[in-house]
Every structure is written in structure tokens, then in C-alpha cells.
Write a protein that holds these residues in place. Sequence first.
Motif, PDB file in Angstrom:
ATOM      1  N   UNK A 197      46.507  16.672  43.697  1.00  0.00           N
ATOM      2  CA  UNK A 197      46.082  16.431  45.072  1.00  0.00           C
ATOM      3  C   UNK A 197      44.565  16.338  45.172  1.00  0.00           C
ATOM      4  N   UNK A 198      43.872  17.097  44.366  1.00  0.00           N
ATOM      5  CA  UNK A 198      42.433  17.214  44.492  1.00  0.00           C
ATOM      6  C   UNK A 198      42.097  18.318  45.473  1.00  0.00           C
ATOM      7  N   UNK A 199      41.033  19.049  45.206  1.00  0.00           N
ATOM      8  CA  UNK A 199      40.707  20.211  46.026  1.00  0.00           C
ATOM      9  C   UNK A 199      40.492  19.846  47.483  1.00  0.00           C
ATOM     10  N   UNK A 200      39.822  18.727  47.743  1.00  0.00           N
ATOM     11  CA  UNK A 200      39.512  18.380  49.130  1.00  0.00           C
ATOM     12  C   UNK A 200      40.772  18.046  49.923  1.00  0.00           C
ATOM     13  N   UNK A 201      41.634  17.228  49.345  1.00  0.00           N
ATOM     14  CA  UNK A 201      42.867  16.870  50.046  1.00  0.00           C
ATOM     15  C   UNK A 201      43.769  18.094  50.180  1.00  0.00           C
ATOM     16  N   UNK A 202      43.914  18.864  49.114  1.00  0.00           N
ATOM     17  CA  UNK A 202      44.749  20.063  49.150  1.00  0.00           C
ATOM     18  C   UNK A 202      44.303  21.008  50.256  1.00  0.00           C
ATOM     19  N   UNK A 203      43.017  21.312  50.291  1.00  0.00           N
ATOM     20  CA  UNK A 203      42.517  22.282  51.264  1.00  0.00           C
ATOM     21  C   UNK A 203      42.541  21.735  52.685  1.00  0.00           C
ATOM     22  N   UNK A 204      42.323  20.440  52.818  1.00  0.00           N
ATOM     23  CA  UNK A 204      42.361  19.846  54.158  1.00  0.00           C
ATOM     24  C   UNK A 204      43.785  19.864  54.711  1.00  0.00           C
ATOM     25  N   UNK A 205      44.746  19.444  53.913  1.00  0.00           N
ATOM     26  CA  UNK A 205      46.137  19.448  54.362  1.00  0.00           C
ATOM     27  C   UNK A 205      46.626  20.861  54.673  1.00  0.00           C
ATOM     28  N   UNK A 262      38.321   8.508  44.772  1.00  0.00           N
ATOM     29  CA  UNK A 262      38.523   7.688  43.571  1.00  0.00           C
ATOM     30  C   UNK A 262      39.110   8.439  42.388  1.00  0.00           C
ATOM     31  N   UNK A 263      38.863   9.757  42.288  1.00  0.00           N
ATOM     32  CA  UNK A 263      39.376  10.495  41.134  1.00  0.00           C
ATOM     33  C   UNK A 263      40.896  10.640  41.149  1.00  0.00           C
ATOM     34  N   UNK A 264      41.488  10.615  42.336  1.00  0.00           N
ATOM     35  CA  UNK A 264      42.935  10.808  42.447  1.00  0.00           C
ATOM     36  C   UNK A 264      43.670   9.555  42.920  1.00  0.00           C
ATOM     37  N   UNK A 265      42.964   8.657  43.598  1.00  0.00           N
ATOM     38  CA  UNK A 265      43.613   7.486  44.170  1.00  0.00           C
ATOM     39  C   UNK A 265      44.120   7.710  45.572  1.00  0.00           C
ATOM     40  N   UNK A 266      44.018   8.937  46.104  1.00  0.00           N
ATOM     41  CA  UNK A 266      44.458   9.208  47.470  1.00  0.00           C
ATOM     42  C   UNK A 266      43.420   8.665  48.459  1.00  0.00           C
ATOM     43  N   UNK A 267      43.829   8.546  49.719  1.00  0.00           N
ATOM     44  CA  UNK A 267      42.866   8.142  50.738  1.00  0.00           C
ATOM     45  C   UNK A 267      43.208   8.784  52.071  1.00  0.00           C
ATOM     46  N   UNK A 268      42.285   8.689  53.017  1.00  0.00           N
ATOM     47  CA  UNK A 268      42.469   9.297  54.328  1.00  0.00           C
ATOM     48  C   UNK A 268      41.847   8.425  55.405  1.00  0.00           C
ATOM     49  N   UNK A 308      46.872  10.761  55.645  1.00  0.00           N
ATOM     50  CA  UNK A 308      46.621  10.938  54.218  1.00  0.00           C
ATOM     51  C   UNK A 308      47.660  10.139  53.444  1.00  0.00           C
ATOM     52  N   UNK A 309      47.204   9.190  52.641  1.00  0.00           N
ATOM     53  CA  UNK A 309      48.127   8.466  51.769  1.00  0.00           C
ATOM     54  C   UNK A 309      47.896   8.944  50.339  1.00  0.00           C
ATOM     55  N   UNK A 310      48.898   9.614  49.806  1.00  0.00           N
ATOM     56  CA  UNK A 310      48.819  10.166  48.467  1.00  0.00           C
ATOM     57  C   UNK A 310      49.312   9.127  47.464  1.00  0.00           C
ATOM     58  N   UNK A 311      48.519   8.905  46.429  1.00  0.00           N
ATOM     59  CA  UNK A 311      48.866   7.928  45.409  1.00  0.00           C
ATOM     60  C   UNK A 311      50.189   8.309  44.738  1.00  0.00           C
ATOM     61  N   UNK A 312      51.142   7.372  44.663  1.00  0.00           N
ATOM     62  CA  UNK A 312      50.998   6.023  45.192  1.00  0.00           C
ATOM     63  C   UNK A 312      51.760   5.763  46.500  1.00  0.00           C
ATOM     64  N   UNK A 313      52.631   6.688  46.935  1.00  0.00           N
ATOM     65  CA  UNK A 313      53.653   6.240  47.897  1.00  0.00           C
ATOM     66  C   UNK A 313      53.988   7.202  49.024  1.00  0.00           C
ATOM     67  N   UNK A 314      53.204   8.251  49.241  1.00  0.00           N
ATOM     68  CA  UNK A 314      53.517   9.198  50.310  1.00  0.00           C
ATOM     69  C   UNK A 314      52.408   9.181  51.343  1.00  0.00           C
TER      70      UNK A 314
END
Length: 439
Positions: free
Chosen positions: A168-176, A235-241, A318-324
Motif C-alpha cells: 500500500x505504501x505508508x502514505x496510502x496506508x495511513x491515509x486510508x 510512483x513507487x506503488x502505482x496507486x493514485x488518489x 484511491x485507486x490501488x494498483x491495479x484494480x481496486x
Amino acid sequence: MTVEALTGRQIADYDPPVRGDPITGERYYAQRWADAEWAHVWTKVWHVGGMAADLMDAGDFLTHNLGRESVVMVKQADGSVRAFYNACLHRGYRLAWAEVGGAPQLVCGYHGWRYDPDGTLAHVQDPDDFPGGNPCGKHKLSEIRCEVWGGFVWFNMDTDAPSLRNWLGAQVHDHLAQWGMEKMTRVYAVTSDVPCNWKIVRDNFNESYHLPTLHPEIATVINDRVEDCEFRIYPDTGHNMMRMPGLQPSARYPTHQVLDLPLAQALEYWELDPKAYEGNAMAARDAIAQQKRKLGAAKGYSHYDHMGDTEIVDYFHFTLWPNITFTMWPDGVQLLRSEPHPTDPERCIFDHWFMAHRIGDTDEVIGPNGPTPLEPVDRERIVFGEKTLGVVADQDLSVAIGQQLGLHSKGFRGGILANQEKRVQFFHEKLNDVCGIHD
């Protein structure tokens, strides 16, 4: 308190360069793409297998089918959850068929082989009729990675995969984590076989350019003007927000200061006089945010104590790579997921779930389809087009068939994207690199 203003467009630290690779039509229907995606994407990433709340006692299980694979996740006596490929070691018969179930052992319906919750083979017919002697206790189901987080059970078929938190990456994990999803109840869950490639759904949720045409009704309460939205690519995980201001009309229209009924009702609920915002509707967002901080706990919104100022009024995607995609409401969350069809690249499996917090002592929440009973539901499988997937989801998928057809056209040359669709471009370039295919 003034709610943090959005900075608009891309945030510099989350704005990686893109190459401009063509997004060819072939990737949406060719078997070579489906094969590459299975080998390099689906078997390498974390997947939501089901709701953790469905696993109450040791032996309770969830199953999730992904493509032609099936995974069973089983609650252990120590409270942990372990995941296994859902296939009997004897002759490959699928062990668990229900999406949610429970039993002391997993039992193969073909020859009666039984497995303990930890995957150990515990019983076979005629145990002494095997060349190596009784196989019980000597063999275990093939185990894969499994974690519980956010109210969900997750699995990953790659035994060398990073932890869920690292993925998830620390930023996405902690934000969610701010929304406290583990305390929510799933009140809506539908699944359908949809006639389009899974990436068509992803492209749609990776941009907001379609909102004025497909979702015009939201313009009175969500500000979708591109200059007022925030976009981030990790970019490190491929997720976006993406973040859009809530409780504020869309500033793309000259009528944006007009106070329409939905926003007036929100003002009244939070004990503000709508007349004070007639001709100044854009100011409602900040005023309601202050009231939510002041009155939230008394009205039953205790979860606001753990959320930021923008999180209690805005909409985060939040779109988690690749499909959620997790679409975060102040009081709930939508899960919007597209997965590959087992055999046909021009179809996909689409899920729409909604999870919500209890507000005070009410037995009802406001969901994607309006007022909804606050009670857990099982997943319902529907025939596409015969029953709703949710009002907004129906609108999103209304273009799926036409786009799938159009992508076969010799006249489609790879797409012409606006700057605000950069997340679409980044997604496909990451897919190119991961799959090793560059058209």
C-alpha cells in the motif's frame, strides 16, 4: 477553522513524468495481453478476498475466485487467518464452494478427503492403500500470503510479495486508516459479469473527466472543476488518489453560487440557516466542516475524531494498483473493483460494495442508492443490465459496451488524453513495463 483549500491539479511530489506511450485498442481484447497480465500482475498483487467480519469462529472461511484460480481463507484457532489455493491435493477438486461458510474441516466432495483449518490433510479413505503409507499429517494445502486489514481479508499469490502495508505504501496506508473501515458494516454488495475488459473500468475510475457527462446530478454537491481537485500519483506503488471538494457546487458552471436543495438540506441538518448561503453556496463547505467538528460527536459521528478536516467533507478516490478503487465518503466507503474474466478478455467481473459507519443509534445509512438498512449483507450476483449495480455505477458502465466495440476500430489510434487524465496514462505505462509489452 477553515477547511484546507485544494491546490488543484497534480501535487509536485506526486506528479511523475509519463512517456506518452500509445494506449492501443489491442490491450483491451488480445489474449496475449490477458496472459501477460495473469503472469505479471494478478499473481503478484494483493487482493481483497472478503469481509473480515464474516470470519467469527475457527473453521469459518471465505472463498474468492480470481480468473480461473480460487482461494479459500480460513479462520484459525488463534484468531489469525490463513489462505490456501482452493484445490484438493488428491485430484484437484475444488474444496470450498460457498463464498462464506464454516466447518471444523474443509471436506472434498469428490472422495471425502478432509483438511484441518491450518491446511493439514487430516483424513482420507483407505489410508493404508497408498505407496508411502497413510498420507495424513504429511501433506498440507498450498498456502499463500494472507493479511487482515481495514475490515478486509487480503491475499497474495506471490510468496515473495511485500507485506500489505509496504504494498500500500505508508502514505496510502495511513491515509486510508483515518476512515476506520474495520469499524464499518457492509450494507451493499453486488457482482456482475460485465461485457468489457477490466481496464475499461480502471480507465474510468482513473479520471474525473467524465463526471459532467455521465454524472451531472452530482454538480450541486461535489465540485468537480479540475482546477479545484487534487490529483496524486504514487510512483513507487502505482496507486493514485483524487480529492474533490464535497458540500460545494461544481465551479465549472456559472450557477455555482446557486443553493440547490441537497446542499440546503445538509446545511439544515448541521443546524445552519440555508438563507444565509443563498447566492453564496460555495461557502457552505467551510461552514458545514466547522459544524461537523462542533456537533459531530453529539450527533453520533464519533469517527470524525480520527479524521482530518478535509476528510470529513470531501470525497477521496484511491485507486490501488491495479484494480481496486476505494471511494471514501465522510461516513462510508465504496469498493469498486474489476477483475479478469476466467476465459474472455472482453469481459470482466465487476464488484460494487458499500461499507458504512453507524451514526448514533440509527438503523439506516445513506448509501450509493439512498437510504439503506444498516445490516450486513452477503454478496449478490446479478445479470448485467437486468438489475442495478448502483445508480452511479450503472452510469459508469453504460458506456462500457460501446467503448469495447470502438476499441476494435482501425480508426482508434491510441487515445488523445487531457492533462487531468494523466493517471490513465501512468496506469497503462506501468502495465506496459510490468507485462513487458510495448506496442
